[in-house]
Design a protein around this motif. Structure first.
Motif, short mmCIF file in Angstrom:
data_model
loop_
_atom_site.label_atom_id
_atom_site.label_comp_id
_atom_site.label_asym_id
_atom_site.label_seq_id
_atom_site.Cartn_x
_atom_site.Cartn_y
_atom_site.Cartn_z
N LEU A 220 0.83 -1.21 0.00
CA LEU A 220 0.00 0.00 0.00
C LEU A 220 0.87 1.26 0.00
O LEU A 220 0.59 2.22 -0.72
CB LEU A 220 -0.92 0.00 1.22
N VAL A 221 1.93 1.25 0.80
CA VAL A 221 2.86 2.38 0.81
C VAL A 221 3.46 2.59 -0.58
O VAL A 221 3.58 3.72 -1.06
CB VAL A 221 3.99 2.16 1.85
N SER A 318 6.22 13.10 0.81
CA SER A 318 5.83 11.80 0.28
C SER A 318 7.05 11.00 -0.17
O SER A 318 7.14 9.79 0.06
CB SER A 318 4.87 11.99 -0.90
N ASN A 319 8.01 11.67 -0.80
CA ASN A 319 9.21 10.99 -1.25
C ASN A 319 10.06 10.50 -0.09
O ASN A 319 10.83 9.54 -0.23
CB ASN A 319 10.04 11.90 -2.16
N ALA A 320 9.96 11.17 1.05
CA ALA A 320 10.66 10.68 2.24
C ALA A 320 10.11 9.32 2.66
O ALA A 320 10.85 8.42 3.04
CB ALA A 320 10.53 11.69 3.38
N ALA A 321 8.78 9.17 2.56
CA ALA A 321 8.17 7.87 2.82
C ALA A 321 8.64 6.84 1.79
O ALA A 321 8.88 5.67 2.12
CB ALA A 321 6.64 7.98 2.78
N THR A 322 8.81 7.27 0.56
CA THR A 322 9.35 6.40 -0.48
C THR A 322 10.74 5.91 -0.12
O THR A 322 11.07 4.74 -0.32
CB THR A 322 9.41 7.15 -1.83
N VAL A 386 -3.31 7.12 7.55
CA VAL A 386 -4.08 6.12 8.30
C VAL A 386 -3.37 4.75 8.24
O VAL A 386 -3.31 4.03 9.25
CB VAL A 386 -5.51 6.01 7.74
N ALA A 387 -2.81 4.42 7.07
CA ALA A 387 -2.15 3.12 6.91
C ALA A 387 -0.90 2.99 7.77
O ALA A 387 -0.45 1.87 8.04
CB ALA A 387 -1.78 2.90 5.44
#
Length: 399
Positions: A220-221, A318-322, A386-387
């Motif tokens: 999902l990520v 968002s790219n940091a989460a990537t 949320v995820a």
């Protein structure tokens, strides 16, 4: 300070792969960077969206196939051939007078060949460096992927769009030769060995092992961050041009500067992750939450320069989460013996999501407008927030 032998090995391998991945991302971002030029020559958003969607689809399917193959054969062969063939098909777009349909197929083939690089590369890093060094190597080529966008933007700012494809093709060919030479050298010196880890002592794929390593959550990520890092960034020059009112040349320049700033996301990710005691869940929560907030500010603030600041911060978050996904989670799967397979699968779902998003976004711009499209981006990042719950502690990547 004396550098240990393991650290020196990681530096050599990480540097080679970072340079190779920079070239891959220059080629990957060429179409995005020249889109304003092509629109000015009469190409439509729908056509370019279709080309990019086919490219992402071929890249995604290629990741799934080549990720599995990458656990079976040596990385230097996959990487070298992938770079060489991608250079050839990329050059064909510039050299031969192709019909629109044939141009789409050719660009799709480029995506498939470029998908032969990342998963085998990650496998080599995870199996031949210590866990902490593997994270640092991943940080290096994640950073390279980020600066590939501004590098492509610089080419687009100084060259006509056909020449951008020609230059990127030459870089791919040279890199193919360099990768083959240096990996062969590393093998002879014992720095790179293959097949050191097998899936649970068996030479087969076992998805249940990956489920225990939370592959479903990170799928999902991968989907959510893939939409932003690929589709949103792809349309960023057009967004700056159409929504914010800058001309094509200025849009390309702003895009170059913006993506250069976004490239810092990899370093931000590792800094936050280590300050949060290597808690992936908490790190992802902070990053997705930040992206949600900054996209909301992008929607609310219409002043062009401030709007650009917020959308850059949103993409950076968002790219940091990537970076957590690719730079920390994937290398941590070393003991499963399926690093290449898992990485290829996650890249597959990421780019399939991007392919769908590109079609949706290209049609949504004219149907609902940029403002409503930003609301969709906000919703996606909210799902990611949320995820990221709950904060159950994962095994540290450096353990």
């Amino acid at each position: 300070m004396k550098i240990s032998q393991n650290a020196r090995k990681a530096i050599y391998i990480g540097t080679l792969f970072s340079i190779a991945y920079l070239v891959v991302y220059i080629a990957r971002n060429a179409l995005s960077a020249v889109t304003p030029q092509m629109l000015a020559e009469g190409y439509t958003e729908a056509y370019i969206g279709s080309i990019s969607s086919l490219y992402f689809t071929c890249y995604a399917v290629g990741q799934l196939i080549n990720g599995f193959i990458g656990d079976k054969i040596r990385a230097k062969w996959m990487m070298c051939l992938g770079l060489l063939f991608a250079g050839a098909t990329n050059l064909a777009l510039n050299v031969f007078p192709l019909s629109p349909t044939l141009a789409m197929i050719t660009y799709g083939a480029t995506g498939f060949f470029l998908s032969m690089i990342y998963a085998p590369m990650t496998k080599v890093v995870s199996e031949n460096t210590e866990p902490l060094h593997a994270v640092r190597c991943s940080l290096g080529y994640t950073f390279s992927s980020s600066i590939g966008s501004p590098a492509a933007g610089l080419l687009a700012a100084g060259l006509v769009w056909q020449s951008v494809f020609a230059v990127s093709s030459g870089l791919l060919a040279v890199t193919a030769i360099a990768v083959f030479f240096f990996i062969t050298l590393f093998e002879r010196r014992g720095m790179v060995r293959h097949g050191q880890y097998q899936p649970q002592g068996k030479n087969r794929f076992d998805f249940r092992v990956l489920v225990r390593h939370r592959i479903i959550k990170f799928t999902l990520v991968s989907i959510l961050t893939g939409v932003v890092r690929t589709s949103v960034v792809f349309w960023l020059p057009t967004y700056i041009n159409q929504y914010l009112g800058y001309d094509a040349s200025t849009s390309a320049t702003i895009f170059t500067v913006a993506t250069l700033l976004i490239s810092a996301s990899a370093f931000i990710a590792v800094f936050i992750y280590e300050r949060l005691h290597q808690n992936m869940d908490l790190s992802l929560l902070l990053m997705f939450g930040g992206a949600t907030a900054f996209f909301l500010l992008t929607y609310l603030v219409k002043l062009p320069m401030i709007n650009i600041v917020f959308i850059v911060l949103a993409i950076t978050s968002s790219n940091a989460a990537t970076s957590i996904l690719w730079g920390i989670y994937c290398p941590s799967l070393r003991d499963t013996g399926m690093v290449s397979t898992a990485t290829g699968f996650l890249d597959f779902v990421s780019y399939m999501a991007a392919a769908v998003a590109n079609l949706v976004f290209s049609n949504a711009v004219s149907a609902i407008g940029w403002g409503n499209l930003i609301l969709i981006w906000i919703a996606l990042m909210l799902v990611g927030t949320v995820a990221s719950l709950p904060f159950g502690r994962m095994k540290k990547a450096t353990e």
